[in-house]
Design an enzyme around this catalytic site. Structure first.
Site, mmCIF file in Angstrom:
data_model
loop_
_atom_site.group_PDB
_atom_site.id
_atom_site.type_symbol
_atom_site.label_atom_id
_atom_site.label_comp_id
_atom_site.label_asym_id
_atom_site.label_seq_id
_atom_site.Cartn_x
_atom_site.Cartn_y
_atom_site.Cartn_z
ATOM 1 N N ASP A 13 0.869 -1.168 0.000
ATOM 2 C CA ASP A 13 0.000 0.000 0.000
ATOM 3 C C ASP A 13 0.919 1.236 0.000
ATOM 4 O O ASP A 13 2.118 1.118 0.247
ATOM 5 C CB ASP A 13 -0.873 -0.072 1.267
ATOM 6 C CG ASP A 13 -1.527 1.240 1.617
ATOM 7 O OD1 ASP A 13 -2.176 1.822 0.735
ATOM 8 O OD2 ASP A 13 -1.393 1.687 2.769
ATOM 9 N N ASP A 15 -0.055 5.122 1.246
ATOM 10 C CA ASP A 15 -0.237 5.973 2.436
ATOM 11 C C ASP A 15 -0.164 5.180 3.735
ATOM 12 O O ASP A 15 -0.910 4.221 3.917
ATOM 13 C CB ASP A 15 -1.614 6.660 2.385
ATOM 14 C CG ASP A 15 -1.590 7.945 1.575
ATOM 15 O OD1 ASP A 15 -0.488 8.421 1.273
ATOM 16 O OD2 ASP A 15 -2.668 8.471 1.261
#
Length: 246
Positions: A13, A15
């Site tokens: 991922d 953020d």
């Protein structure tokens, strides 16, 4: 140099996993990713569009990772080349899309929160990103809204209302980041990118929003992945070192 571990991919991922929310990756993190790529195949999957992911991970992101999936994999790149694209507009059609956008804007207009800025709905290729405060708020205002939202549940309440109102459209509402949530057809969450990774026997996914309702939840829980929940980029590095470099 030792060969890469065959059949294994580390999928990240963006953020909260490789960067602080909406911030650029640190030079140290980027150096680490380059070293890790010598050991395993690496990929990145983010809910944001490619331009936003490029702002955070660098303009050469599609070449720096073996796989780069923006908008949850609805826009997919392998070795710097486009391998797939999917469109929300084609999937839903303009009439249904307009109904959803109109209702959402009315809801936000009636919302009583301390501040509002601009860009409440961002139309992306494969999803809508909805922000009650507006995406062009300052970092300070983002932090403030995140704290306010944790107490007042602005986003969860809004999601519950939209989910009920638009049940007929078979949509997923996924809260991510500090100020917004994503809206997309069921199945267009981050698991969408896994169709491109079927040749791998082990898919290690690293994400921070792995709780139910978070935008890493479905891929973290998927039987096709080995999920690793992380708390920060430093935690991601530590877990990768332990797994692949010890």
């Amino acid at each position: 140099m030792a060969a890469k571990i065959p059949g294994v991919i580390a999928l990240f991922d963006v953020d909260g996993t490789l960067t602080a929310p909406r911030k650029e990756a640190t030079p140290e993190l980027l150096d680490f990713i380059r070293e890790l790529r010598k050991v395993v195949t690496i990929g990145v999957v983010g809910g944001s569009d490619l331009s936003k992911i490029s702002e955070q991970l660098g303009k050469t992101v599609t070449n720096d990772y073996d796989y780069c999936f923006s908008e949850n994999g609805l826009v997919a790149h392998k070795d710097g080349k486009s391998i797939g694209i999917q469109s929300l507009k084609l999937h839903l059609g303009d009439d249904k899309l307009k109904e959803l956008i109109n209702f959402t804007l009315h809801y936000i207009a009636d919302l009583d929160i301390p501040i509002k800025r601009g860009t409440f709905i961002e139309f992306r290729n494969g999803m809508l990103n909805v922000s009650p405060i507006g995406r062009n708020c300052s970092q300070e205002e983002r932090d403030e809204f995140e704290r306010y939202d944790k107490v007042q549940n602005i986003r969860p309440k809004m999601v519950a209302e939209l989910r009920e109102r638009f049940a007929h459209l078979n949509l997923t509402f996924s809260i991510g980041g500090q100020i917004s949530f994503d809206v997309f057809p069921k199945g267009w969450d981050k698991t969408y990118c896994l169709q491109y990774l079927e040749d791998f026997s082990e898919i290690h996914f690293f994400g921070d929003k792995t709780y139910e309702g978070g935008n890493d939840y479905e891929i973290y829980e998927s039987p096709k992945t080995i999920g690793h929940s992380v708390t920060s980029p430093d935690d991601t590095v530590a877990k990768c070192k332990a797994l692949f470099m010890s």
